[in-house]
Write a protein that holds these residues in place. Structure first.
Motif, short mmCIF file in Angstrom:
data_model
loop_
_atom_site.label_atom_id
_atom_site.label_comp_id
_atom_site.label_asym_id
_atom_site.label_seq_id
_atom_site.Cartn_x
_atom_site.Cartn_y
_atom_site.Cartn_z
N GLN A 31 -18.15 -5.67 -23.06
CA GLN A 31 -17.14 -6.05 -22.07
C GLN A 31 -15.74 -5.80 -22.64
O GLN A 31 -15.41 -6.28 -23.71
N GLN A 32 -14.93 -5.00 -21.90
CA GLN A 32 -13.56 -4.69 -22.30
C GLN A 32 -13.52 -4.17 -23.74
O GLN A 32 -12.65 -4.52 -24.54
N TYR A 33 -14.46 -3.30 -24.06
CA TYR A 33 -14.65 -2.82 -25.42
C TYR A 33 -13.38 -2.21 -26.01
O TYR A 33 -13.04 -2.46 -27.18
N LEU A 34 -12.65 -1.42 -25.24
CA LEU A 34 -11.49 -0.73 -25.79
C LEU A 34 -10.27 -1.63 -25.93
O LEU A 34 -9.30 -1.25 -26.58
N ALA A 35 -10.30 -2.82 -25.35
CA ALA A 35 -9.25 -3.80 -25.62
C ALA A 35 -9.49 -4.43 -26.98
O ALA A 35 -8.55 -4.76 -27.71
N LYS A 36 -10.74 -4.59 -27.34
CA LYS A 36 -11.11 -5.17 -28.64
C LYS A 36 -11.08 -4.11 -29.74
O LYS A 36 -10.85 -4.45 -30.91
N ASN A 37 -11.32 -2.87 -29.35
CA ASN A 37 -11.36 -1.75 -30.31
C ASN A 37 -10.47 -0.62 -29.78
O ASN A 37 -10.98 0.36 -29.22
N PRO A 38 -9.15 -0.74 -29.92
CA PRO A 38 -8.21 0.21 -29.31
C PRO A 38 -8.43 1.67 -29.70
O PRO A 38 -8.06 2.57 -28.95
N TYR A 39 -9.03 1.90 -30.86
CA TYR A 39 -9.26 3.28 -31.31
C TYR A 39 -10.72 3.68 -31.14
O TYR A 39 -11.18 4.66 -31.72
N GLY A 40 -11.42 2.93 -30.31
CA GLY A 40 -12.83 3.22 -30.06
C GLY A 40 -13.02 4.45 -29.19
O GLY A 40 -12.07 5.00 -28.62
N TYR A 41 -14.26 4.84 -29.05
CA TYR A 41 -14.61 6.06 -28.32
C TYR A 41 -14.32 5.94 -26.83
O TYR A 41 -14.68 4.95 -26.19
N CYS A 42 -13.69 6.96 -26.27
CA CYS A 42 -13.49 7.07 -24.83
C CYS A 42 -13.80 8.50 -24.42
O CYS A 42 -13.11 9.43 -24.84
N GLY A 43 -14.86 8.67 -23.63
CA GLY A 43 -15.30 10.02 -23.27
C GLY A 43 -14.76 10.51 -21.93
O GLY A 43 -15.19 11.56 -21.45
N LEU A 44 -13.84 9.79 -21.33
CA LEU A 44 -13.33 10.20 -20.01
C LEU A 44 -12.60 11.54 -20.10
O LEU A 44 -11.73 11.73 -20.94
N LYS A 45 -12.96 12.43 -19.20
CA LYS A 45 -12.27 13.71 -19.12
C LYS A 45 -12.47 14.28 -17.73
O LYS A 45 -13.58 14.62 -17.34
N GLY A 46 -11.39 14.38 -16.98
CA GLY A 46 -11.48 14.91 -15.62
C GLY A 46 -11.50 16.42 -15.59
O GLY A 46 -11.46 17.10 -16.62
N THR A 47 -11.56 16.96 -14.38
CA THR A 47 -11.61 18.41 -14.20
C THR A 47 -10.22 19.02 -14.08
O THR A 47 -10.08 20.24 -14.14
N GLY A 48 -9.20 18.18 -13.86
CA GLY A 48 -7.87 18.69 -13.62
C GLY A 48 -7.62 19.07 -12.18
O GLY A 48 -6.53 19.50 -11.81
N VAL A 49 -8.66 18.87 -11.32
CA VAL A 49 -8.54 19.18 -9.91
C VAL A 49 -8.17 17.90 -9.15
O VAL A 49 -8.85 16.88 -9.29
N SER A 50 -7.12 17.96 -8.38
CA SER A 50 -6.66 16.79 -7.63
C SER A 50 -7.60 16.48 -6.48
O SER A 50 -8.17 17.38 -5.85
N CYS A 51 -7.75 15.18 -6.19
CA CYS A 51 -8.62 14.73 -5.10
C CYS A 51 -7.75 14.22 -3.95
O CYS A 51 -7.06 13.21 -4.09
N ALA A 52 -7.82 14.90 -2.82
CA ALA A 52 -7.11 14.46 -1.63
C ALA A 52 -8.08 13.69 -0.75
O ALA A 52 -9.02 14.26 -0.19
N ILE A 53 -7.90 12.38 -0.65
CA ILE A 53 -8.81 11.55 0.11
C ILE A 53 -8.60 11.80 1.61
O ILE A 53 -7.46 11.76 2.10
N PRO A 54 -9.67 12.05 2.39
CA PRO A 54 -9.54 12.27 3.83
C PRO A 54 -8.87 11.09 4.53
O PRO A 54 -9.06 9.94 4.14
N ALA A 55 -8.14 11.37 5.58
CA ALA A 55 -7.44 10.32 6.31
C ALA A 55 -8.42 9.30 6.90
O ALA A 55 -8.07 8.15 7.12
N ALA A 56 -9.66 9.73 7.13
CA ALA A 56 -10.65 8.84 7.72
C ALA A 56 -11.13 7.77 6.77
O ALA A 56 -11.70 6.76 7.16
#
Length: 221
Positions: A193-218
């Motif tokens: 729980q909240q691992y990176l708050a306890k371990n600020p230099y811990g592993y984070c594998g998040l990596k997006g595609t660089g493509v923006s997401c336009a949410i439909p108006a609906a």
């Protein structure tokens, strides 16, 4: 070599119910409060708040992404979408529980909409990778959106279709994200729980595609 191939195959394919680990009747111990906000991890949550459930790879970095978002009341990491009841982290990592690592997000829709959370979700990872996220390989790391209402489900599907069109225009593949009504959510152990708050230099594998997401108006606010 056969043994290694067999283990990899198990991690890349969801187990059948008869293949899944048995689990246990009682929930595993976890934290009572959010390490950052000090709010009750399991509630009760204030009236008027809503809940979302997302899987986008390793849940350590994914949770931080959401707890840092204005309008999010509390977050928690855990396991969902599988067979085994009340699994442990070690059991989930075998691929024999069927669960994905997920983040529970409790939010105030007056401050941040579900559509905005969907945008954050899509842009923070690569939803075209199937049973993996970067170097994290296995069913545990699959992309998933579990919904708590028909409105959430329709919004998730609409956002997926719109984002897939953008990804394909950018030369990316088909989205493999699982979208389904929310199954049972099992809270992970306190250490996670909240691992990176306890371990600020811990592993984070998040990596997006660089493509923006336009949410439909609906998509609902």
């Amino acid at each position: 070599m056969f043994f290694l191939s067999d283990m990899l195959n198990k991690k890349l394919n969801l187990p059948k119910p008869e293949e899944a680990l048995p689990g246990r009747d009682r929930p595993i111990p976890t934290a009572s409060k959010h390490y950052v906000s000090k709010r009750a991890l399991k509630g009760p949550y204030p009236e008027g708040l809503e809940t979302a459930l997302f899987g986008l790879g390793c849940f350590w970095g994914a949770e931080r992404l959401f707890w840092q978002t204005e309008g999010v009341w509390v977050t928690a990491v855990g396991y969902a979408g599988g067979v085994t009841a009340n699994p442990t982290y070690q059991e989930t990592c075998t691929g024999l529980t069927g669960h994905a690592e997920v983040v529970l997000v409790v939010f105030d829709p007056k401050i941040v909409s579900y559509a905005e959370l969907l945008k954050l979700f899509w842009e923070a990872h690569d939803p075209t990778q199937g049973m993996r996220q970067g170097n994290d390989v296995g069913t545990t790391y699959r992309s998933a959106i579990y919904t708590f209402s028909d409105a959430q489900y329709q919004a998730a599907v609409a956002s997926r279709d719109a984002y897939e069109a953008s990804l394909r225009s950018a030369g990316r593949g088909k989205i493999t994200t699982e979208i389904a009504p929310a199954p049972t959510f099992y809270f992970a152990e306190e250490d996670h729980q909240q691992y990176l708050a306890k371990n600020p230099y811990g592993y984070c594998g998040l990596k997006g595609t660089g493509v923006s997401c336009a949410i439909p108006a609906a998509a609902p606010a």
